[in-house]
Design an enzyme around this catalytic site. Sequence first.
Site, PDB file in Angstrom:
ATOM      1  N   PHE A 156     -14.275   3.700   2.286  1.00 24.57           N
ATOM      2  CA  PHE A 156     -13.241   2.839   1.724  1.00 24.57           C
ATOM      3  C   PHE A 156     -12.573   3.555   0.562  1.00 24.57           C
ATOM      4  O   PHE A 156     -13.216   3.934  -0.406  1.00 24.57           O
ATOM      5  CB  PHE A 156     -13.815   1.497   1.276  1.00 24.57           C
ATOM      6  N   GLU A 207       3.622   4.150   6.044  1.00 27.03           N
ATOM      7  CA  GLU A 207       2.446   3.286   5.880  1.00 27.03           C
ATOM      8  C   GLU A 207       1.387   4.007   5.057  1.00 27.03           C
ATOM      9  O   GLU A 207       1.370   5.238   4.992  1.00 27.03           O
ATOM     10  CB  GLU A 207       1.931   2.909   7.283  1.00 27.03           C
ATOM     11  N   GLY A 243       0.769  -1.241   0.000  1.00 27.65           N
ATOM     12  CA  GLY A 243       0.000   0.000   0.000  1.00 27.65           C
ATOM     13  C   GLY A 243       0.802   1.294   0.000  1.00 27.65           C
ATOM     14  O   GLY A 243       0.382   2.293  -0.570  1.00 27.65           O
ATOM     15  N   THR A 297      -7.897   0.476  11.998  1.00 31.90           N
ATOM     16  CA  THR A 297      -8.099   0.103  13.409  1.00 31.90           C
ATOM     17  C   THR A 297      -6.836   0.387  14.217  1.00 31.90           C
ATOM     18  O   THR A 297      -6.893   0.579  15.424  1.00 31.90           O
ATOM     19  CB  THR A 297      -8.433  -1.399  13.567  1.00 31.90           C
ATOM     20  N   LYS A 326      -8.002   7.022   9.630  1.00 31.85           N
ATOM     21  CA  LYS A 326      -9.464   7.019   9.746  1.00 31.85           C
ATOM     22  C   LYS A 326      -9.838   6.988  11.222  1.00 31.85           C
ATOM     23  O   LYS A 326      -9.944   5.914  11.809  1.00 31.85           O
ATOM     24  CB  LYS A 326     -10.019   5.729   9.117  1.00 31.85           C
TER      25      LYS A 326
HETATM   26  P1  IMP Z   1      -5.459  -1.715  10.496  1.00 38.12           P
HETATM   27  O1  IMP Z   1      -4.653  -2.794  11.169  1.00 38.12           O
HETATM   28  O2  IMP Z   1      -6.927  -1.910  10.703  1.00 38.12           O
HETATM   29  O3  IMP Z   1      -5.031  -0.324  10.857  1.00 38.12           O
HETATM   30  O4  IMP Z   1      -5.265  -2.018   8.970  1.00 38.12           O
HETATM   31  C1  IMP Z   1      -4.734  -1.173   8.099  1.00 38.12           C
HETATM   32  C2  IMP Z   1      -4.659  -1.849   6.765  1.00 38.12           C
HETATM   33  O5  IMP Z   1      -5.962  -2.126   6.233  1.00 38.12           O
HETATM   34  C3  IMP Z   1      -4.011  -0.903   5.779  1.00 38.12           C
HETATM   35  O6  IMP Z   1      -2.606  -1.072   5.762  1.00 38.12           O
HETATM   36  C4  IMP Z   1      -4.704  -1.240   4.487  1.00 38.12           C
HETATM   37  O7  IMP Z   1      -3.985  -2.259   3.826  1.00 38.12           O
HETATM   38  C5  IMP Z   1      -6.062  -1.737   4.867  1.00 38.12           C
HETATM   39  N1  IMP Z   1      -7.118  -0.692   4.725  1.00 38.12           N
HETATM   40  C6  IMP Z   1      -7.805  -0.096   5.722  1.00 38.12           C
HETATM   41  N2  IMP Z   1      -8.684   0.814   5.236  1.00 38.12           N
HETATM   42  C7  IMP Z   1      -8.539   0.793   3.895  1.00 38.12           C
HETATM   43  C8  IMP Z   1      -9.167   1.534   2.813  1.00 38.12           C
HETATM   44  O8  IMP Z   1     -10.041   2.405   2.980  1.00 38.12           O
HETATM   45  N3  IMP Z   1      -8.737   1.232   1.565  1.00 38.12           N
HETATM   46  C9  IMP Z   1      -7.778   0.303   1.305  1.00 38.12           C
HETATM   47  N4  IMP Z   1      -7.165  -0.396   2.278  1.00 38.12           N
HETATM   48  C10 IMP Z   1      -7.545  -0.159   3.559  1.00 38.12           C
HETATM   49 MG    MG Z   2      -1.259  -1.938   4.498  1.00 33.07          MG
END
Ligand code: IMP
Ligand code: MG
Length: 171
Positions: free
Chosen positions: A148, A95, A40, A100, A127
């Site tokens: 998203f 990143e 990403g 989350t 977010k």
């Molecule tokens: P976390 O552990 O929930 O913070 O996950 C983050 C990961 O989820 C990011 O590195 C993204 O790969 C994916 N992700 C979360 N939200 C989005 C979005 O809106 N679009 C695309 N990927 C997302």
């Molecule tokens: Mg990621």
Amino acid sequence: MAVDVLISQEKIAERVAEIGALINSEYAGKELVVIGILNGACLFTADLIRQINVPITLEFMSVSSYGEATKSSGNVKINLDCRNDIAGKHVLVVEDIVDTGLTMLKLRETLVGRGPASFKLASLLFKPARNLHKVEINYLAFEIEDKFVIGYGLDYAGKYRELPYIGVYSE
Ligand code: IMP
Ligand code: MG
């Protein structure tokens, strides 16, 4: 499918330059290990390092977290690790998005455990609506609503990473 532009290519470039300038002043006289998180953060990393004028070495990592269900497992799964030891080095992780916060919380734990001189995080997006795990973002480009998003490295089912802007995806 339809894509609404949320953050234009121009706005991204402007913000990346601002963050680069901040990094340059904060790390003046130091050397930096930049760790881009695949897939990403590929575009953000590539653009950001071109705004950095202190000496860097570039590393990439690929990680996946299993989410809440397997919290007991503790760490993120490292699919690809850095090539060099980060002990005693100034580390900047780059990143795409903190959602989350679980992935970054666990990755931070893992990397801080390796004894870097310092650890900082740059994230393209945050977010707040979905954030469960507090993780300090030292350099944040944009805070966004709970939608998203795709483009500028971010994917939907592996697609749309190549878009030069950040868009909101809808079927
Ligand atoms: P976390 O552990 O929930 O913070 O996950 C983050 C990961 O989820 C990011 O590195 C993204 O790969 C994916 N992700 C979360 N939200 C989005 C979005 O809106 N679009 C695309 N990927 C997302
Ligand atoms: Mg990621």
